[in-house]
Design a protein around this motif. Structure first.
Motif, PDB file in Angstrom:
ATOM      1  N   ASP A   1       0.860  -1.183   0.000  1.00 14.65           N
ATOM      2  CA  ASP A   1       0.000   0.000   0.000  1.00 14.65           C
ATOM      3  C   ASP A   1       0.900   1.237   0.000  1.00 14.65           C
ATOM      4  O   ASP A   1       0.748   2.106   0.834  1.00 14.65           O
ATOM      5  CB  ASP A   1      -0.902  -0.008   1.229  1.00 14.65           C
ATOM      6  CG  ASP A   1      -1.956   1.081   1.179  1.00 14.65           C
ATOM      7  OD1 ASP A   1      -2.853   0.988   0.345  1.00 14.65           O
ATOM      8  OD2 ASP A   1      -1.877   2.034   1.979  1.00 14.65           O
ATOM      9  N   GLU A   2       1.849   1.266  -0.876  1.00 18.64           N
ATOM     10  CA  GLU A   2       2.865   2.317  -0.845  1.00 18.64           C
ATOM     11  C   GLU A   2       2.229   3.685  -1.117  1.00 18.64           C
ATOM     12  O   GLU A   2       1.930   4.027  -2.256  1.00 18.64           O
ATOM     13  CB  GLU A   2       3.924   2.017  -1.904  1.00 18.64           C
ATOM     14  CG  GLU A   2       5.066   3.017  -1.905  1.00 18.64           C
ATOM     15  CD  GLU A   2       6.134   2.592  -2.895  1.00 18.64           C
ATOM     16  OE1 GLU A   2       5.807   2.413  -4.084  1.00 18.64           O
ATOM     17  OE2 GLU A   2       7.287   2.434  -2.483  1.00 18.64           O
ATOM     18  N   SER A   3       1.982   4.437  -0.047  1.00 18.57           N
ATOM     19  CA  SER A   3       1.255   5.700  -0.207  1.00 18.57           C
ATOM     20  C   SER A   3       1.983   6.883   0.396  1.00 18.57           C
ATOM     21  O   SER A   3       1.484   8.001   0.349  1.00 18.57           O
ATOM     22  CB  SER A   3      -0.109   5.608   0.478  1.00 18.57           C
ATOM     23  OG  SER A   3      -0.673   4.345   0.312  1.00 18.57           O
ATOM     24  N   GLU A   4       3.123   6.642   1.006  1.00 23.01           N
ATOM     25  CA  GLU A   4       3.838   7.731   1.658  1.00 23.01           C
ATOM     26  C   GLU A   4       4.307   8.731   0.603  1.00 23.01           C
ATOM     27  O   GLU A   4       5.012   8.354  -0.328  1.00 23.01           O
ATOM     28  CB  GLU A   4       5.051   7.138   2.394  1.00 23.01           C
ATOM     29  CG  GLU A   4       5.933   8.136   3.075  1.00 23.01           C
ATOM     30  CD  GLU A   4       5.393   8.558   4.436  1.00 23.01           C
ATOM     31  OE1 GLU A   4       4.315   8.069   4.825  1.00 23.01           O
ATOM     32  OE2 GLU A   4       6.053   9.368   5.068  1.00 23.01           O
TER      33      GLU A   4
ATOM     34  N   CYS B   1       8.245   5.717  -3.972  1.00 24.02           N
ATOM     35  CA  CYS B   1       7.782   4.978  -5.148  1.00 24.02           C
ATOM     36  C   CYS B   1       8.686   3.786  -5.444  1.00 24.02           C
ATOM     37  O   CYS B   1       8.738   3.299  -6.552  1.00 24.02           O
ATOM     38  CB  CYS B   1       7.704   5.899  -6.362  1.00 24.02           C
ATOM     39  SG  CYS B   1       9.218   6.805  -6.653  1.00 24.02           S
TER      40      CYS B   1
ATOM     41  N   ARG C   1      -2.188  -0.876  -2.949  1.00 21.28           N
ATOM     42  CA  ARG C   1      -3.034   0.327  -2.890  1.00 21.28           C
ATOM     43  C   ARG C   1      -3.930   0.379  -4.122  1.00 21.28           C
ATOM     44  O   ARG C   1      -3.580  -0.116  -5.202  1.00 21.28           O
ATOM     45  CB  ARG C   1      -2.181   1.587  -2.778  1.00 21.28           C
ATOM     46  CG  ARG C   1      -1.317   1.867  -3.976  1.00 21.28           C
ATOM     47  CD  ARG C   1      -0.514   3.133  -3.813  1.00 21.28           C
ATOM     48  NE  ARG C   1      -1.368   4.306  -3.757  1.00 21.28           N
ATOM     49  CZ  ARG C   1      -0.922   5.545  -3.758  1.00 21.28           C
ATOM     50  NH1 ARG C   1       0.389   5.774  -3.797  1.00 21.28           N
ATOM     51  NH2 ARG C   1      -1.744   6.557  -3.706  1.00 21.28           N
TER      52      ARG C   1
ATOM     53  N   GLU D   1      -4.666   2.467  -6.247  1.00 23.03           N
ATOM     54  CA  GLU D   1      -4.165   3.102  -7.464  1.00 23.03           C
ATOM     55  C   GLU D   1      -3.217   2.194  -8.241  1.00 23.03           C
ATOM     56  O   GLU D   1      -2.860   2.479  -9.376  1.00 23.03           O
ATOM     57  CB  GLU D   1      -3.448   4.412  -7.113  1.00 23.03           C
ATOM     58  CG  GLU D   1      -4.367   5.494  -6.558  1.00 23.03           C
ATOM     59  CD  GLU D   1      -4.618   5.345  -5.056  1.00 23.03           C
ATOM     60  OE1 GLU D   1      -4.289   4.277  -4.490  1.00 23.03           O
ATOM     61  OE2 GLU D   1      -5.150   6.282  -4.445  1.00 23.03           O
TER      62      GLU D   1
ATOM     63  N   GLY E   1      -8.101   3.133  -1.647  1.00 20.38           N
ATOM     64  CA  GLY E   1      -7.568   4.486  -1.722  1.00 20.38           C
ATOM     65  C   GLY E   1      -7.491   5.213  -0.410  1.00 20.38           C
ATOM     66  O   GLY E   1      -7.969   6.338  -0.281  1.00 20.38           O
TER      67      GLY E   1
ATOM     68  N   TYR F   1      -4.675   6.173   2.623  1.00 15.81           N
ATOM     69  CA  TYR F   1      -3.294   6.141   3.108  1.00 15.81           C
ATOM     70  C   TYR F   1      -3.187   5.346   4.403  1.00 15.81           C
ATOM     71  O   TYR F   1      -2.238   4.595   4.620  1.00 15.81           O
ATOM     72  CB  TYR F   1      -2.842   7.585   3.335  1.00 15.81           C
ATOM     73  CG  TYR F   1      -1.528   7.765   4.067  1.00 15.81           C
ATOM     74  CD1 TYR F   1      -0.321   7.435   3.460  1.00 15.81           C
ATOM     75  CD2 TYR F   1      -1.500   8.318   5.347  1.00 15.81           C
ATOM     76  CE1 TYR F   1       0.881   7.631   4.121  1.00 15.81           C
ATOM     77  CE2 TYR F   1      -0.306   8.518   6.009  1.00 15.81           C
ATOM     78  CZ  TYR F   1       0.887   8.176   5.391  1.00 15.81           C
ATOM     79  OH  TYR F   1       2.071   8.369   6.055  1.00 15.81           O
TER      80      TYR F   1
ATOM     81  N   GLY G   1      -2.022   1.708   4.905  1.00 14.12           N
ATOM     82  CA  GLY G   1      -0.627   1.299   4.938  1.00 14.12           C
ATOM     83  C   GLY G   1      -0.182   0.992   6.363  1.00 14.12           C
ATOM     84  O   GLY G   1       0.811   0.302   6.578  1.00 14.12           O
TER      85      GLY G   1
ATOM     86  N   GLU H   1      -6.120  12.480   4.745  1.00 11.34           N
ATOM     87  CA  GLU H   1      -5.961  11.043   4.949  1.00 11.34           C
ATOM     88  C   GLU H   1      -6.242  10.579   6.384  1.00 11.34           C
ATOM     89  O   GLU H   1      -6.290   9.382   6.630  1.00 11.34           O
ATOM     90  CB  GLU H   1      -4.547  10.607   4.533  1.00 11.34           C
ATOM     91  CG  GLU H   1      -4.277  10.757   3.037  1.00 11.34           C
ATOM     92  CD  GLU H   1      -5.171   9.850   2.187  1.00 11.34           C
ATOM     93  OE1 GLU H   1      -5.769   8.912   2.742  1.00 11.34           O
ATOM     94  OE2 GLU H   1      -5.291  10.112   0.972  1.00 11.34           O
TER      95      GLU H   1
END
Lengths: 818, 418
Positions: B80-83, B87, B121, B123, B164, B166, B169, B337
């Motif tokens: 859930d890479e959202s930080e 990337c 995640r 997206e 969706g 954050y 994560g 978030e």
């Protein structure tokens, strides 16, 4: 110190508490208050409001006292500078967008947010932005209004819906600053227990639509009373202002209600001010109907009864009481009829329950320590809602298993580990089979709808249990199946590896009390049987009548044949509530004298020659005994100029020569304590706080029932099961009721096979016929009962379902297209 | 330059099983199956591998915490890479999905897990398709499913797309989301190792962490432990973004000075501008000043400098930036978030945003700066989960390190009013 205890220090006080106690509760035991919003002892920890931050030695961060278990040698500080700063900070955040409309808020004066702010909060706010605006009056249901601005998102209500009600009807929607309480698709939140969210809301967000803007809380006169709607006798507070009914709130008593009340308790009290109330005594004995003082009417009634008894013998008069009366009313009435009028024609019910159990009578709270709950012929959800919550609690959050033995499916099945459905009418045979199996004999289950294998798995569950609570509904057991059930209970009681007890869960307020008070044709108070003349005489005096009396249905029969001349009916409506409805009215019309002592006008009071006003719950004081055998005090709250029921009964007795003076209802309670076996410890003082369990009457019928008699009668047509619904459109919840949204349409539940045979499909409009009674209903094809039966819930007085039932409650019906 | 994860990252068609196997893929499985599961855990412990998701918790230790003898157990790969700024997992999932699968098989074998989930995640829809294809290939080749390579070990891996948020994560919110519930963090204890997914013992690891495991099994713990510093072993993928000439993911040996990452790997500052500040570990960690650019990029050194390694996203800001704007942007993210479960985060993020927005638009007041610091103090370590602390990081550190930026905006306001 025991192994399961922990000693810790909170604010320099050393405390020893059970392992697993939360710090917040441990602090409470020594009078240290740690403020909370989201935490509620019945809901468990969540830790979202952050109000309960405390300092714990060796922990770098402040900890939430509501989520933290006590630990050995833990040192907790609740008043340090750091804690105080954090409390101020959290309250500042909480109040940031709270509207501060306290001057018009229903919660004002009893609001945890106000109180915590007063004690722990900052005196000022630094917030200089416009506060958030949101809906001020969002209806969640016809009875609950949500003020979204006031909500502090503590999630108590949504967790109540998840943890206690277990249907997640109320949930948090959206996220972050925009999160709010709501329902899926904006559907109404209209569960049976929805009102409790109002009580647990720590702010004025969830409001009682009935009470909204009606009064300031500190102006209310609150009476600690009981609910009078079902056998649970939940504790509640009746709020009154200037002698007007304002609202009802829950009043936790873990022995009874576990802190909750159902919506009928909360919103089923409009009858207190109903237009339909009987406010004056009236008589038609002298021709046209005229009102007269209650005192005169009571004297007239007593004299008229006495005259008939003298002329035609004491067997020509009778009394039908009600499982809704208080112990005092029931006791005094049976005393009047036995001692002053010399008859045992006394009854309060149309089902075959008798006093006493072959195994202990369990208090409702015993369920919590049981590892098996066996529900027999009972539908707690519809009949005794609070019991439903307690069972769900032990099954889903405790370690108990649930077994259900019933002729109809109920919502309990969803939680059951074993759910057996026998054919309607086969109860006695199934109970006998199970009893025989337990006794090591052969259990015959042919033609009952359940298999020997199923019966064995139920037996295995019983045998592997350490403690079993058996809940049965005697009112749903037709014919003699109650006797067979009691035999079964005694067989279950013989399993040596297990303790067990039963809760006779008739869905009426004081069904247990009515049995205990001896409002029965064949038992004196405390379950003393007529057969035991010595005991009767010792208890009630030499002149006590010993001739067996007539049961309620027998009295109706004898009224019809002209042998019964006079009948006094207290708080009952046989015309609608007894099997055979129309025939009942015809029989009552034949009486020389019908006296009705009731609270609301009914089909029966319309036929009466003398009508006496009854104040009933909300007005009169008295005690009732709940399904668990707990005797509690039901305080009045509203004042009335009419005499209380116990006084009216006493007036009648005095007219006929009784010399006892009762000053308050407790004078009668004291006499009960003296006269009724099992009630010796009951007194104003002893029942004051949590009530007190009375000792159950001795069980008398120990004989093993004849298994041949247990065979279901062969008959044409479909066997009828009338299901009882507490939330029914009856005299109490009239059409204008706030709970009208809970009323259901008249529905007949059919098995698929029978529907196919009859060519019926879902939604068909049909007439259910038995004799000359017809009931209109909509078809629902469901697995609610086995083939060969139909379930017809009683959803209103007008529906007239009791007209379909035979005198013993058993009947076959035909179904025709409308 | 030591390259473990990115060794063949740009090899054509690495995402296919055939090419992956050419590079030595899935070779670790046989080696692992020859050992006892506990030996693998010991290896990972010895390698010194720490969680690459943000907290840097020793990976082997985490695995050894699983409740004894309670089954089934689950593995959840946190993808859930959202930080903001991060990337790195994306590149691994996109270009080398089989490496993750191999890592998950090794972890599952070591921890006696038979079901794994990859929580992506929402997206990452396209990556989910790539992952699905890779899983299909792995199943077909017998690397997944029943009796893998005749070892008697079974494993199923499923993908799951988030919706969706954050907060998902955060490991316990991830579990809630995976169970179909609202994405809100859970109370700890119980920790996931004891009661995680469906109340069963659960390992939750970041994509990058799991991707390192095949190397450790293939090459041995000692070899991995030899890379990096004493306490920060191995390499770390660093997503360099912001005002550099070549923003990209770089595999960095832990302990490399930040200066080297910015000026050598990422090509230096854009337009050769002056470095003003950098956020070393994703948006949730405090920002550092230009004069701290020689700090070695490892867990301990960054912590000593007042920040954290976090998810390994190096956000570089040049002298054209006013950090008030940076804070406003980041707080706006956290406000959006915040799940809303706990009061300080729900209310505090919005309040900070309101104040910062006022300062940014020239309507601030002098008292606002102290007020912000006090709000930060009232939030930090008082929220339910680390999201609240993350929201505090940019604000508190920007005031601490660049108070002049705030004062400049406040003065501009005063000048306007006069």
């Amino acid at each position: 110190m025991a192994d399961n205890e922990v000693t810790l220090t909170i604010d320099d006080q050393t405390i020893t508490v059970p392992k697993g106690t939360k710090v917040v509760d441990a602090a409470k035991t020594v009078g240290i208050e740690i403020p909370v919003f989201c935490y509620h002892e019945k809901l468990g920890s969540l830790g979202c409001c952050r109000m309960c931050l405390v300092e714990v030695e060796k922990m770098p961060k402040l900890m939430t006292a509501c989520t933290m278990d006590v630990g050995p040698d833990m040192v907790v500080k609740t008043t340090t500078e750091r804690v105080e700063k954090a409390q101020k900070g959290v309250l500042e955040f909480t109040l940031l967008n709270h509207p501060l409309d306290c001057p018009v808020c229903d919660k004002g004066g009893e609001c945890p947010l106000q109180n915590n702010t007063f004690k722990y909060g900052p005196g000022d706010t630094r917030m200089d932005f416009q506060r958030a605006n949101n809906l001020k009056a969002a209806p969640l249901s016809p009875v609950i209004t949500l003020d979204r601005e006031r909500c502090i998102a503590c999630q108590r209500c949504t967790r109540y819906s998840e943890v206690i009600e277990q249907d997640r009807a109320l949930v948090m929607l959206n996220r972050g600053f925009h999160n709010e309480v709501g329902t899926f698709n904006n559907e109404p939140y209209d569960t049976r227990f929805s009102g409790n969210v109002i009580d647990i809301c720590p702010v004025g967000a969830l409001t009682n639509t009935q009470f909204r803007f009606k009064a300031r809380t500190w102006d209310l006169t609150n009476s600690d009373t009981l609910c009078a709607h079902c056998g649970c006798n939940c504790n509640m507070t009746l709020g009154v202002r200037t002698n007007k009914f304002m609202r009802i709130e829950s009043r936790p008593n873990d022995y009874v209600d576990d802190g909750w009340i159902c919506d009928k308790a909360r919103w089923g009290y409009d009858f207190l001010e109903s237009k339909n109330r009987i406010m004056e005594a009236r008589t038609t004995l002298d021709g046209a109907s005229k009102t007269l003082p209650v005192k005169d009417a009571a004297a007239q009634a007593a004299n008229a009864l006495k005259k008939i008894a003298d002329e035609h013998g004491p067997g020509s008069i009778g009394f039908i009481g009600s499982p809704y009366g208080t112990n005092e009313e029931l006791y005094l009435y049976q005393k009047l009829f036995r001692q002053q009028l010399g008859t045992n024609n006394i009854d309060h019910k149309v089902y075959a329950e008798t006093p006493g159990l072959p195994i202990p009578h369990y208090d409702v709270s015993e369920i919590e320590t049981s590892d098996l709950v066996l529900v027999i012929a009972s539908d707690p959800t519809e009949e005794l809602p609070i019991l439903d919550l307690r069972i769900k609690k032990v099954v889903t959050r405790g370690n108990a298993k649930l077994a259900v033995l019933n002729d109809q499916s109920t919502l309990m099945d969803r939680y059951a580990h074993l759910s057996l459905r026998y054919d309607i009418g086969a109860a006695a045979q199934v109970f006998a089979a199970l009893a025989n199996t337990l006794a090591g004999e052969k259990g015959e289950v042919q033609d009952t709808g359940i298999t020997g294998e199923q019966l064995n798995s139920l037996m295995d569950m019983l045998k592997s249990s350490k403690k079993t609570t058996i809940i049965y509904n005697p009112a749903a057991l037709t014919g003699q199946s109650v006797d067979v059930l009691k035999h079964l209970l005694s067989e279950i009681g013989k399993i040596s590896s297990m303790e067990c007890g039963a809760i006779p869960a008739a869905p009426y307020t004081n069904a247990v009390g009515a049995l205990d008070m001896g409002v029965l044709p064949n038992y004196y108070p405390g379950g003393v049987p007529l057969a035991d003349a010595e005991a009767v005489k010792q208890q009630s005096g030499e002149n006590s009548p010993l001739e067996a009396g007539l049961s309620a249905m027998e009295m109706i029969e004898k009224a019809n044949s002209g042998e019964l001349k006079a009948l006094l009916v207290h708080r009952a409506n046989p015309v609608v509530d007894f099997p055979g409805s129309k025939k009942i009215a015809d029989a009552l019309k034949k009486l020389d004298l019908l006296i009705v002592h009731d609270m609301l006008e009914t089909e029966t009071s319309q036929l009466a020659g003398i009508v006496l006003p009854s104040n009933g719950p909300g007005h009169d004081d008295g005690t009732t005994t709940n399904i668990g055998g707990r005797v509690q005090f039901r305080k009045g709250g509203l004042k009335t100029t009419n005499a209380p029921d116990w006084k009216i009964i006493s007036m009648m007795a005095k007219t006929l020569g009784d010399e006892t003076d009762y000053i308050t209802s407790f004078s009668v309670t004291d006499e009960i304590a003296k006269m009724v076996p099992g009630y010796g410890d009951i007194s104003k003082k002893s029942i004051k706080k949590m009530g007190l369990a009375r000792t159950a009457a001795q069980y008398q019928n120990g004989t093993k029932p004849d298994s041949a008699k247990s065979q279901p009668a062969k008959s044409d047509g479909l066997k009828l099961r009338i299901a009882s619904y507490l939330f029914a459109h009856d005299k109490i919840l009239d059409a204008d009721s706030r709970l009208a949204h809970q009323f259901k349409p008249s529905t007949v539940h059919l098995h698929e096979d029978d529907a196919k045979k009859l060519g019926l499909k879902n939604g068909d409009d049909v007439i259910v016929v038995s004799g000359d009674t017809q009931v209109r209903a909509e078809v629902e094809i469901s697995g609610k009962c086995n083939p060969g039966g139909v379930v017809l819930p009683r959803i209103s007085d007008e529906q007239g379902v009791l007209g379909l039932a035979g005198a013993d409650g058993i009947s076959s019906v035909e179904i025709r297209k409308a | 330059m030591t390259q473990i994860l990115f060794k063949d990252i740009n090899k054509k068609d690495l995402h296919t099983l055939a090419v992956y196997e050419e590079t030595g893929g899935y070779k670790s499985l046989k080696k692992a199956f020859a050992k006892e599961p506990d030996e693998i855990i010991e290896m990972v412990k010895a390698s010194g591998l720490r969680g690459r998701g943000g907290a840097g918790f020793p990976c082997g230790l985490k695995w050894s915490f699983l409740a004894k003898d309670v089954f089934p157990r689950y593995l959840c790969c946190n993808a859930d890479e959202s930080e903001p700024g991060t990337c790195k997992d994306r590149e691994l999932l996109l270009k080398n999905p089989h490496l993750l699968i191999e890592g998950m098989i090794l972890c599952s074998y070591a921890c006696r897990i038979e079901t794994g989930y990859i929580y992506l995640r929402g997206e990452f829809y396209d990556l989910c398709e790539i992952m699905e294809k890779a899983l299909e290939e792995a199943y077909a080749k017998g690397y997944l499913g029943k009796n893998i390579l005749g070892s008697g070990f079974d494993l199923d891996i499923h993908t799951h797309l988030g919706a969706g948020a954050y907060i998902c994560g955060e490991e316990s919110a991830l579990l809630n989301s995976l169970e179909g519930m609202r994405g809100e963090p859970r109370m700890k204890p119980p920790f996931p190792a004891v009661q995680g997914l469906y109340a069963k013992p659960t390992v939750i690891n970041n994509v990058e962490t799991l991707c390192v495991v095949p190397y450790i099994v293939n090459e041995g713990a000692e070899k991995y432990a030899a890379i990096g510093t004493e306490k920060s072993k191995g390499t770390k993928l660093v997503s360099v973004s912001g005002h550099v000439k070549k923003p990209a993911n770089y595999e960095v040996v832990l302990g490399t000075p930040v200066r080297e990452i910015i000026y050598d790997m990422a090509g230096g500052m854009r337009d050769d501008n002056q470095l003003k500040a950098f956020i070393p570990g994703g948006s949730s960690v405090p920002m550092l000043r230009a004069d701290q650019v020689d700090t070695p990029y490892d867990y301990e050194s960054l912590q000593a400098a007042g920040s954290m390694l976090g998810s390994g996203a190096l956000i570089v800001l040049d002298h054209t930036v006013n950090v008030v704007e940076t804070s406003l942007r980041l707080v706006s993210f956290y406000m959006h978030e915040s799940c809303g479960k706990c009061t300080p985060c729900r209310e505090g993020t919005r309040w900070m945003w309101q104040i910062l927005h006022q300062i940014q638009t020239g309507k601030g007041e002098a008292a606002h700066v102290e007020e912000l610091l006090d709000i930060c103090d009232n939030m930090s370590f008082k929220c339910f989960c680390p999201l609240g602390d993350a929201a505090v990081a940019p604000v508190a550190s920007s005031i601490q390190n660049f108070r002049a930026d705030y004062e400049e905006l406040l003065q501009r306001m005063t000048a306007n009013t006069v």
